[in-house]
Design a protein around this motif. Structure first.
Motif, PDB file in Angstrom:
ATOM      1  N   CYS A   1      20.529   7.953 -45.922  1.00 48.20           N
ATOM      2  CA  CYS A   1      21.178   9.077 -45.238  1.00 48.20           C
ATOM      3  C   CYS A   1      21.442   8.770 -43.768  1.00 48.20           C
ATOM      4  CB  CYS A   1      20.319  10.329 -45.370  1.00 48.20           C
ATOM      5  SG  CYS A   1      20.257  10.997 -47.050  1.00 48.20           S
ATOM      6  N   GLN A   2      20.511   8.109 -43.121  1.00 49.95           N
ATOM      7  CA  GLN A   2      20.697   7.760 -41.707  1.00 49.95           C
ATOM      8  C   GLN A   2      21.850   6.785 -41.510  1.00 49.95           C
ATOM      9  OE1 GLN A   2      16.857   6.259 -40.578  1.00 49.95           O
ATOM     10  NE2 GLN A   2      15.897   8.294 -40.527  1.00 49.95           N
ATOM     11  N   ARG A   3      22.036   5.893 -42.446  1.00 46.72           N
ATOM     12  CA  ARG A   3      23.050   4.842 -42.298  1.00 46.72           C
ATOM     13  C   ARG A   3      24.427   5.234 -42.815  1.00 46.72           C
ATOM     14  NH1 ARG A   3      21.078  -0.614 -44.824  1.00 46.72           N
ATOM     15  NH2 ARG A   3      23.171  -1.173 -44.109  1.00 46.72           N
ATOM     16  N   PHE A   4      24.484   6.028 -43.894  1.00 52.60           N
ATOM     17  CA  PHE A   4      25.767   6.197 -44.574  1.00 52.60           C
ATOM     18  C   PHE A   4      26.255   7.640 -44.695  1.00 52.60           C
ATOM     19  CE2 PHE A   4      23.730   2.364 -46.459  1.00 52.60           C
ATOM     20  CZ  PHE A   4      24.593   1.429 -45.922  1.00 52.60           C
ATOM     21  N   LEU A   5      25.487   8.599 -44.240  1.00 55.44           N
ATOM     22  CA  LEU A   5      25.937   9.988 -44.290  1.00 55.44           C
ATOM     23  C   LEU A   5      25.979  10.556 -42.873  1.00 55.44           C
ATOM     24  CD1 LEU A   5      24.018  11.382 -47.395  1.00 55.44           C
ATOM     25  CD2 LEU A   5      26.406  10.694 -47.260  1.00 55.44           C
ATOM     26  N   PRO A   6      26.891  11.473 -42.618  1.00 61.55           N
ATOM     27  CA  PRO A   6      26.997  12.045 -41.262  1.00 61.55           C
ATOM     28  C   PRO A   6      25.739  12.827 -40.899  1.00 61.55           C
ATOM     29  CG  PRO A   6      28.387  13.246 -42.825  1.00 61.55           C
ATOM     30  CD  PRO A   6      27.913  12.019 -43.530  1.00 61.55           C
ATOM     31  N   ARG A   7      25.346  12.716 -39.653  1.00 60.65           N
ATOM     32  CA  ARG A   7      24.110  13.363 -39.217  1.00 60.65           C
ATOM     33  C   ARG A   7      24.279  14.865 -39.047  1.00 60.65           C
ATOM     34  NH1 ARG A   7      21.313   9.231 -34.784  1.00 60.65           N
ATOM     35  NH2 ARG A   7      21.300   7.379 -36.139  1.00 60.65           N
ATOM     36  N   TYR A   8      25.501  15.308 -38.788  1.00 61.60           N
ATOM     37  CA  TYR A   8      25.736  16.726 -38.531  1.00 61.60           C
ATOM     38  C   TYR A   8      26.859  17.239 -39.428  1.00 61.60           C
ATOM     39  CZ  TYR A   8      23.197  15.340 -34.334  1.00 61.60           C
ATOM     40  OH  TYR A   8      22.281  14.816 -33.472  1.00 61.60           O
ATOM     41  N   GLY A   9      26.760  18.501 -39.815  1.00 63.03           N
ATOM     42  CA  GLY A   9      27.825  19.147 -40.566  1.00 63.03           C
ATOM     43  C   GLY A   9      27.841  18.843 -42.050  1.00 63.03           C
ATOM     44  N   ASP A  10      26.842  18.161 -42.572  1.00 58.73           N
ATOM     45  CA  ASP A  10      26.798  17.846 -43.998  1.00 58.73           C
ATOM     46  C   ASP A  10      25.404  18.177 -44.527  1.00 58.73           C
ATOM     47  OD1 ASP A  10      26.975  16.937 -46.547  1.00 58.73           O
ATOM     48  OD2 ASP A  10      27.741  14.941 -46.043  1.00 58.73           O
ATOM     49  N   ARG A  11      25.325  19.202 -45.363  1.00 65.02           N
ATOM     50  CA  ARG A  11      24.026  19.632 -45.895  1.00 65.02           C
ATOM     51  C   ARG A  11      23.467  18.645 -46.905  1.00 65.02           C
ATOM     52  NH1 ARG A  11      23.813  25.354 -48.286  1.00 65.02           N
ATOM     53  NH2 ARG A  11      21.635  24.698 -48.382  1.00 65.02           N
ATOM     54  N   THR A  12      24.303  17.706 -47.359  1.00 64.00           N
ATOM     55  CA  THR A  12      23.848  16.740 -48.352  1.00 64.00           C
ATOM     56  C   THR A  12      22.656  15.942 -47.845  1.00 64.00           C
ATOM     57  OG1 THR A  12      26.115  16.534 -49.168  1.00 64.00           O
ATOM     58  CG2 THR A  12      24.560  14.832 -49.843  1.00 64.00           C
ATOM     59  N   VAL A  13      22.661  15.634 -46.556  1.00 61.49           N
ATOM     60  CA  VAL A  13      21.565  14.842 -45.983  1.00 61.49           C
ATOM     61  C   VAL A  13      20.236  15.556 -46.190  1.00 61.49           C
ATOM     62  CG1 VAL A  13      20.581  13.888 -43.875  1.00 61.49           C
ATOM     63  CG2 VAL A  13      23.050  13.722 -44.290  1.00 61.49           C
ATOM     64  N   ASP A  14      20.177  16.820 -45.757  1.00 56.81           N
ATOM     65  CA  ASP A  14      18.928  17.583 -45.904  1.00 56.81           C
ATOM     66  C   ASP A  14      18.548  17.746 -47.369  1.00 56.81           C
ATOM     67  OD1 ASP A  14      18.662  17.867 -43.184  1.00 56.81           O
ATOM     68  OD2 ASP A  14      19.680  19.818 -43.125  1.00 56.81           O
TER      69      ASP A  14
END
Length: 258
Positions: free
Chosen positions: A66-79
């Motif tokens: 998640c840190q490398r390939f998903l946006p840190r902000y605006g995407d609930r997928t990370v959480d």
């Protein structure tokens, strides 16, 4: 003998998990060092469970992914992905710990862990689909190598040096492979725990079995003490009789006054 007419015969002490008169295994009763029966089940060291170790690898891998390939902000997928990975690991730990007293709680939490793992699997599959990347299967030459590596390695220390060097397709496929292995192991483990509960019962049955065994032990101790007291009384009576006989002989010999 008909156990319905003789219910006590079906509930004798010595609960070892072997079938009794009812045809069902009795609860396995553990004992403290002083011999007192315990209602607690044998504790599970969850940190030694291979599927728990793999769930920990998945949690660490997911954070890196998640840190490398998903946006840190605006995407609930990370959480959602990080929480799903964490939920899998934490519920295995909590369920295994609570299982010492409650099989119901253990099964419930292990079921939640399995559900969270499924959710995480879907997120990784969706990522590959959205990025038009390949999910490695048996037809892919890299699949077998990845499968064998994940199957033979379950400690994070075996993965930590590899993860930073892998691209998103490789990491996603590794996570998918681990998710499948965790799911397979959890499914079998839950089934085994379910069978144990069905055959042996839960905390109520262990409490009943432990109390029956403890009462039987106490009864045996009381009977043993009573037998010893009776033997001592017989010995005392025999000594008293012998003492009177010897005194009588001394009296007849004129060595002792009556």
């Amino acid at each position: 003998m008909d156990t319905k007419k003789n219910p006590k015969r079906a509930g004798q002490s010595g609960y070892s998990g072997n079938p009794g008169n009812s045809g069902h295994p009795k609860p396995i009763i553990r004992h403290y060092d002083d011999g007192v029966a315990s209602v607690l089940r044998k504790p599970v060291v969850y940190t030694e469970l291979r599927f728990y170790k793999r769930s920990d690898v998945l949690y660490q891998l997911t954070k890196i992914f998640c840190q490398r390939f998903l946006p840190r902000y605006g995407d609930r997928t990370v959480d959602q992905m990080v929480q799903a990975a964490r939920s899998t690991k934490q519920n295995i730990a909590e369920g295994s710990s609570d299982g010492q007293t409650s099989t119901e709680t253990e099964l419930k939490l292990l079921g939640i862990a399995r559900g969270s793992n499924k959710e995480l699997l879907e997120d990784y599959l969706d990522y590959l689909k959205n990025k038009h990347m390949e999910e490695w299967r048996n037809t892919n030459p890299r699949f077998e190598q990845l499968h064998l590596f994940c199957k033979s390695h379950c400690d994070y220390s075996d993965y930590s040096a590899l993860l930073p060097k892998m691209n998103d397709e490789e990491l996603a496929n590794m996570a998918i492979c681990l998710c499948h292995q965790v799911d397979s192991a959890l499914t079998k483990y839950i089934e085994r725990k379910d069978r144990e509960f069905t055959m042996e019962g839960g905390i109520r049955e262990r409490m009943t079995a432990a109390r029956l065994e403890q009462r039987t032990t106490q009864k045996e101790m009381i009977e043993t003490m009573q037998n010893e007291i009776e033997m001592m009384q017989h010995e005392i009576e025999a000594l008293r009789t012998e003492n009177n006989r010897l005194r009588q002989r001394l009296f007849e010999a004129g060595l002792e006054e009556n």
